[in-house]
Write an enzyme that holds these catalytic residues in place. Structure first.
Site, PDB file in Angstrom:
ATOM      1  N   GLY A   1      18.559  29.912   4.601  1.00 44.69           N
ATOM      2  CA  GLY A   1      19.579  30.207   5.597  1.00 44.69           C
ATOM      3  C   GLY A   1      21.004  30.185   5.083  1.00 44.69           C
TER       4      GLY A   1
ATOM      5  CG  ASN B   1      20.577  34.153   5.190  1.00 46.65           C
ATOM      6  OD1 ASN B   1      19.688  34.685   5.848  1.00 46.65           O
ATOM      7  ND2 ASN B   1      20.317  33.261   4.252  1.00 46.65           N
TER       8      ASN B   1
ATOM      9  CG  ASP C   1       8.409  35.326   7.360  1.00 44.70           C
ATOM     10  OD1 ASP C   1       7.999  36.140   6.503  1.00 44.70           O
ATOM     11  OD2 ASP C   1       9.125  34.355   7.068  1.00 44.70           O
TER      12      ASP C   1
ATOM     13  CB  SER D   1      14.955  31.541   2.734  1.00 40.82           C
ATOM     14  OG  SER D   1      15.256  32.892   3.059  1.00 40.82           O
TER      15      SER D   1
ATOM     16  CG  HIS E   1      11.024  34.186   3.984  1.00 44.99           C
ATOM     17  ND1 HIS E   1      11.024  34.083   5.359  1.00 44.99           N
ATOM     18  CD2 HIS E   1      12.263  33.825   3.560  1.00 44.99           C
ATOM     19  CE1 HIS E   1      12.206  33.655   5.755  1.00 44.99           C
ATOM     20  NE2 HIS E   1      12.978  33.505   4.684  1.00 44.99           N
TER      21      HIS E   1
END
Length: 211
Positions: free
Chosen positions: A74, A103, A184, A37, A187
């Site tokens: 992801g 991840n 969030d 991402s 990111h």
């Protein structure tokens, strides 16, 4: 065959080889970005991510290049490893930028598996005559000092073993500044994208023939 004709034929053959070499040198370069991402423009407008900015900067520096962004939010190293053969076959990249691994850590996967997958991707790219740029990552200290250190060292070790260029830390100068993140707090936002590119750029330049 006369001496003059033989000389002419050698001259024409030499010119043909020179033109072929010039054509190969000037052919557009294809850069493949294989990431998660952080490279997939998550939460951003299309075309605002660092990989698109990289393509624009290459062109401004008179490097005829196309950037294929094959990043998926992801994605893990096993996902990248599984996807890479088809991407290599389709795009025939000159350079592969591998930005994967975060991840794996978030999911608590074994570092050995992550390292094996990264090594396999490096090998696959090189088998297809592509140069590799490995993009290093770090994880927060709440994972424990030992795991955090070993995760970071993994990228250094792979780069050293394979003599592969390495971006030491993709998020350098960004990770500690919340103003550079989306809501969030995971990111990077649009303001951070040029900074991500700046972290990659010095290590990419030699691969595309820039000083």
């Amino acid at each position: 065959m006369g001496t003059g004709l033989r000389r002419l034929m050698r001259l024409l053959a030499g010119i043909a080889l020179m033109l072929a070499a010039m054509s190969a040198y000037s052919a557009p370069k294809t850069l493949l970005v294989l990431g998660d991402s952080l490279s997939a423009e998550y939460g951003l407008e299309r075309g605002a991510g660092w990989s698109k900015l990289m393509e624009q900067r290459l062109q401004k520096n008179k490097v005829d290049a196309v950037v294929v962004n094959a990043s998926i939010s992801g994605d893990t190293t096993i996902g990248g490893r599984n996807r890479l053969p088809a991407l290599l076959e389709k795009n025939k990249p000159d350079i592969v930028l591998i930005e994967l691994g975060s991840n794996d850590a978030l999911r608590g996967l074994q570092l050995k598996a992550t390292q094996d997958n990264l090594q396999a991707m490096i090998d696959l790219a090189r088998q297809n005559k592509a140069k590799v740029l490995l993009v290093g990552m770090q994880i927060p200290p709440n994972y424990g000092p030992d795991y955090t250190r070993r995760f970071s060292d993994m990228f250094q070790s792979l780069a050293k073993q394979n003599k592969t260029p390495l971006v030491p830390f993709f998020m350098d100068g960004i990770a500690a500044d919340l103003d550079l993140f989306q809501s969030d707090r995971i990111h990077p936002n649009e303001r951070a994208q040029p900074m991500l590119l700046d972290n990659v750029w010095p290590h990419l330049k030699p691969l595309v023939g820039l000083k």
